[in-house]
Motif scaffolding. Sequence first.
Motif, mmCIF file in Angstrom:
data_model
loop_
_atom_site.group_PDB
_atom_site.id
_atom_site.type_symbol
_atom_site.label_atom_id
_atom_site.label_comp_id
_atom_site.label_asym_id
_atom_site.label_seq_id
_atom_site.Cartn_x
_atom_site.Cartn_y
_atom_site.Cartn_z
ATOM 1 N N ALA A 1 6.177 8.193 5.726
ATOM 2 C CA ALA A 1 6.784 9.377 6.323
ATOM 3 C C ALA A 1 8.248 9.519 5.925
ATOM 4 N N ASN A 2 8.971 8.414 5.877
ATOM 5 C CA ASN A 2 10.391 8.473 5.506
ATOM 6 C C ASN A 2 10.791 7.158 4.840
ATOM 7 N N PRO A 3 10.340 6.915 3.597
ATOM 8 C CA PRO A 3 10.611 5.624 2.957
ATOM 9 C C PRO A 3 12.091 5.394 2.667
ATOM 10 N N GLN A 4 12.844 6.464 2.403
ATOM 11 C CA GLN A 4 14.258 6.305 2.083
ATOM 12 C C GLN A 4 15.040 5.737 3.263
ATOM 13 N N LYS A 5 14.626 6.053 4.471
ATOM 14 C CA LYS A 5 15.309 5.520 5.654
ATOM 15 C C LYS A 5 15.196 4.003 5.700
ATOM 16 N N TYR A 6 14.004 3.490 5.459
ATOM 17 C CA TYR A 6 13.801 2.035 5.469
ATOM 18 C C TYR A 6 14.488 1.393 4.265
ATOM 19 N N ARG A 7 14.471 2.084 3.148
ATOM 20 C CA ARG A 7 15.117 1.558 1.950
ATOM 21 C C ARG A 7 16.620 1.434 2.157
ATOM 22 N N ARG A 8 17.234 2.473 2.735
ATOM 23 C CA ARG A 8 18.687 2.422 2.999
ATOM 24 C C ARG A 8 19.033 1.318 3.983
ATOM 25 N N ILE B 1 0.834 -1.208 0.000
ATOM 26 C CA ILE B 1 0.000 0.000 0.000
ATOM 27 C C ILE B 1 0.867 1.256 0.000
ATOM 28 N N ALA B 2 1.913 1.251 0.847
ATOM 29 C CA ALA B 2 2.796 2.420 0.916
ATOM 30 C C ALA B 2 3.523 2.644 -0.406
ATOM 31 N N THR B 3 3.914 1.565 -1.071
ATOM 32 C CA THR B 3 4.593 1.687 -2.363
ATOM 33 C C THR B 3 3.682 2.348 -3.397
ATOM 34 N N ALA B 4 2.405 1.944 -3.407
ATOM 35 C CA ALA B 4 1.463 2.542 -4.352
ATOM 36 C C ALA B 4 1.162 3.999 -3.994
ATOM 37 N N LEU B 5 0.938 4.271 -2.706
ATOM 38 C CA LEU B 5 0.607 5.636 -2.288
ATOM 39 C C LEU B 5 1.783 6.587 -2.432
ATOM 40 N N ASN B 6 2.997 6.047 -2.399
ATOM 41 C CA ASN B 6 4.178 6.903 -2.505
ATOM 42 C C ASN B 6 4.221 7.631 -3.849
ATOM 43 N N ARG B 7 3.645 7.034 -4.889
ATOM 44 C CA ARG B 7 3.570 7.712 -6.180
ATOM 45 C C ARG B 7 2.689 8.961 -6.078
ATOM 46 N N TYR C 1 27.339 -4.873 -4.020
ATOM 47 C CA TYR C 1 26.074 -5.181 -4.680
ATOM 48 C C TYR C 1 24.963 -4.197 -4.316
ATOM 49 N N ARG C 2 25.267 -3.190 -3.481
ATOM 50 C CA ARG C 2 24.202 -2.304 -2.990
ATOM 51 C C ARG C 2 23.594 -1.450 -4.098
ATOM 52 N N GLN C 3 24.404 -0.966 -5.000
ATOM 53 C CA GLN C 3 23.857 -0.160 -6.086
ATOM 54 C C GLN C 3 22.943 -1.003 -6.985
ATOM 55 N N ARG C 4 23.386 -2.218 -7.251
ATOM 56 C CA ARG C 4 22.582 -3.128 -8.065
ATOM 57 C C ARG C 4 21.281 -3.486 -7.345
ATOM 58 N N ALA C 5 21.345 -3.715 -6.026
ATOM 59 C CA ALA C 5 20.151 -4.019 -5.239
ATOM 60 C C ALA C 5 19.161 -2.862 -5.281
ATOM 61 N N ASP C 6 19.682 -1.632 -5.245
ATOM 62 C CA ASP C 6 18.826 -0.462 -5.325
ATOM 63 C C ASP C 6 18.111 -0.413 -6.679
#
Length: 341
Positions: free
Chosen positions: A163-170, A35-41, A180-185
């Motif tokens: 609220a802060n998706p980049q924090k969880y993504r990092r 849901i958060a992924t869809a709403l983030n757009r 492999y982190r750049q490829r994973a991103d």
Amino acid sequence: MTLGKWLSLFALVASVYILWQIRRIVFLFLAAVVIATALNRLVRRFRRSHVKREYAVLLSMTIVFSLLGTVIVLLLIRLVDQFDQLLSLIPISIDQIETWSYELQARMPENMLTNLPNLPNLAQQLQTAANWIIINIYFIFSNSLTLILNIVFILVLTIMLLANPQKYRRALIAMFPSFYRQRADEIFCKCEVKLVHYVAGVLLSMFFVGITSTIGLFLLQIPLPVVNGLLAGLAAFIPYIGAIASAIPPILLAILDEPWKAGATLLLYLAIQQVEGNIIRPSIIKHQVDLFPAITLALLITFGAFFGFLGLLLGLPILIVAQIWVEEAIVHDVLDHWRTP
């Protein structure tokens, strides 16, 4: 085996056991992620207008839940009454089928009966399928407190992720080796795009199936067209299984009304599913993930057997993400570059 390997094996088994014990929480968290992924757009669209992120999140959540709340309020009173009627009429329809089957067998020659399927057994199978539908509907709506708590839990998790998706993504990317982190991103970006298109496509497909089913059942004068149309729309979220399950109640009601309407109802649902599966959804989901239908159906049934209703709802998003990771991380990054010595 060395002590280190034994400890690693024990840690793996313990982790699997813990995940199994908290599987419901894990699936609720996965629902919040989707849901958060869809709403983030939608949040990003507000951000382009220089709206602060917290206000963008609040606006996005308000718009979505206002629409859902309006639909629920408009339909709730009528649906509650029609659900009660549906649950009371289905057993009567199955009893009628069983009566007709006995009458048909009594009138047919014995040599013909041996070449025909067991009609009473067919009625029992319909009873089993109808019981499964009724039990799942009752399970979802009867335990109101659990349902409310689950919705609140998903809502809170969704807001926290937005609220802060980049924090969880990092934090998630940091679990991969540094090389492999750049490829994973990049792979996570592809997963995000697929999930957003999937959610958008499914919502519009649900709307199409619900509206067309309601109109078709109304024209055929099948009892309870609104509730059956709503069931068909909601069931469209689950591919294959949802289409089969949602067709059973209106077909049984059609048999109770006039037998010829059962065939017309079946043709109606088949036509709607063909249009939705071959025209509507492919035109909406332009960046599709090609999943093998037989494997997808088998895995969805497996998810449902092991994880219940949440497994059916989240089975396809999980399969989409899993296939992307297999194609990108294993096939493209490893197998395509494998060279024999």
